[in-house]
Design an enzyme around this catalytic site. Sequence first.
Site, PDB file in Angstrom:
ATOM      1  N   ASP A  36     -13.266   7.001   6.826  1.00 58.89           N
ATOM      2  CA  ASP A  36     -13.256   7.619   8.415  1.00 58.89           C
ATOM      3  C   ASP A  36     -14.322   8.992   8.380  1.00 58.89           C
ATOM      4  O   ASP A  36     -14.293   9.737   7.525  1.00 58.89           O
ATOM      5  CB  ASP A  36     -11.847   8.150   8.783  1.00 58.89           C
ATOM      6  CG  ASP A  36     -10.974   7.082   9.074  1.00 58.89           C
ATOM      7  OD1 ASP A  36     -11.505   5.852   9.170  1.00 58.89           O
ATOM      8  OD2 ASP A  36      -9.803   7.274   8.785  1.00 58.89           O
ATOM      9  N   LYS A  63     -20.807  -7.246   3.385  1.00 57.97           N
ATOM     10  CA  LYS A  63     -20.186  -6.767   2.275  1.00 57.97           C
ATOM     11  C   LYS A  63     -19.675  -7.993   1.422  1.00 57.97           C
ATOM     12  O   LYS A  63     -19.714  -7.669   0.068  1.00 57.97           O
ATOM     13  CB  LYS A  63     -18.850  -6.177   2.972  1.00 57.97           C
ATOM     14  CG  LYS A  63     -18.443  -4.894   2.496  1.00 57.97           C
ATOM     15  CD  LYS A  63     -17.338  -4.094   3.178  1.00 57.97           C
ATOM     16  CE  LYS A  63     -16.899  -4.453   4.533  1.00 57.97           C
ATOM     17  NZ  LYS A  63     -15.783  -3.621   5.156  1.00 57.97           N
ATOM     18  N   GLU A  74       0.998  -1.179  -0.158  1.00 60.08           N
ATOM     19  CA  GLU A  74      -0.024   0.145  -0.097  1.00 60.08           C
ATOM     20  C   GLU A  74       0.807   1.191  -0.124  1.00 60.08           C
ATOM     21  O   GLU A  74       1.924   1.111   0.805  1.00 60.08           O
ATOM     22  CB  GLU A  74      -0.861   0.055   1.194  1.00 60.08           C
ATOM     23  CG  GLU A  74      -1.739   1.311   1.325  1.00 60.08           C
ATOM     24  CD  GLU A  74      -2.675   1.334   2.612  1.00 60.08           C
ATOM     25  OE1 GLU A  74      -3.477   0.630   2.897  1.00 60.08           O
ATOM     26  OE2 GLU A  74      -2.172   2.320   3.627  1.00 60.08           O
ATOM     27  N   GLN A  87       4.011   7.520  16.259  1.00 61.55           N
ATOM     28  CA  GLN A  87       3.101   7.114  14.992  1.00 61.55           C
ATOM     29  C   GLN A  87       2.498   5.869  15.177  1.00 61.55           C
ATOM     30  O   GLN A  87       1.291   5.974  14.944  1.00 61.55           O
ATOM     31  CB  GLN A  87       3.997   6.926  13.771  1.00 61.55           C
ATOM     32  CG  GLN A  87       3.197   6.648  12.410  1.00 61.55           C
ATOM     33  CD  GLN A  87       4.263   6.298  11.261  1.00 61.55           C
ATOM     34  OE1 GLN A  87       4.946   5.396  11.305  1.00 61.55           O
ATOM     35  NE2 GLN A  87       4.150   7.095  10.374  1.00 61.55           N
TER      36      GLN A  87
END
Length: 284
Positions: free
Chosen positions: A108, A162, A16, A209
């Site tokens: 989000d 889904k 990704e 992070q």
Amino acid sequence: MKTCELFKKKTTLSFEVFPPKSSTPVESIYSTISQLQPLNPDFISVTYGAGGSTNNATIDICSAIKNHHKIESVAHLPCLYQTKERVLEQLEEMKSANIENILALRGDRNPDFEPAGDFHYASDLVSFIKEHSDMNVIGACYPECHPECDSIVDDIKHLKDKVDAGCSQLITQLFFDNSTFYDFREKTAIAGINVPIEAGIMPVTNKKQILRMTTLCHATLPKKFLKIMDKYENDPIAMRDAGIAYAVSQIVDLIANDVDGIHLYTMNNPYIAEKICEAVKSLF
């Protein structure tokens, strides 16, 4: 190629990446992709803009990955702030760019934007895409339950909705305890979810992070992982190397336990992806 076909042949390895911030030239991501290309990922997914954003470079980057670098690409598409008309426009843009794969997301919530109201859940978007295109649709899943869901049982019910709507494969949110993934995989099988599930792996290189990210997605940090972060948090090189080693150990164990695929959250850092791939390349 539709990425769901890959699982019939092998254990997959995918990456990704995310578009650069608006203040950074978009060309910077193309350098990253060029460095990832020799690692031979089965596909690369590209995230979308922040909540409420409609102007982003996702499709352009996916097109470059597919048409220039000759790697299959997956375009992230969150729906909460999208109208049906805008989604149709993007489906046409993707078709024109030879993009065949979409990661369908709710996205989000952003308090600064009002949802468009056309899509409330990712399953709504999945159904809409399947109705209006022949795209391969991928879904996201949470081994430790979606933060807004009351229980893992309810979350898996929604996940089944889904898949029934048309998702042909799933990619998990990050996790750091493989037993959590195995438990989740067993529960999905019991629920009748029989599509491939790629395990999402996040190499940790920065303590602040990862604490921020795990707070957002409610991922559990095992004690041995916390000890690693506490020991090396003030030594960036040691933290990086320890994070790589931990990710490698997760991947080795997952492949030994017949995972369908590994989805590596690269954070646009080719060095980390390269070191991980060097360590596990013989396993794929």
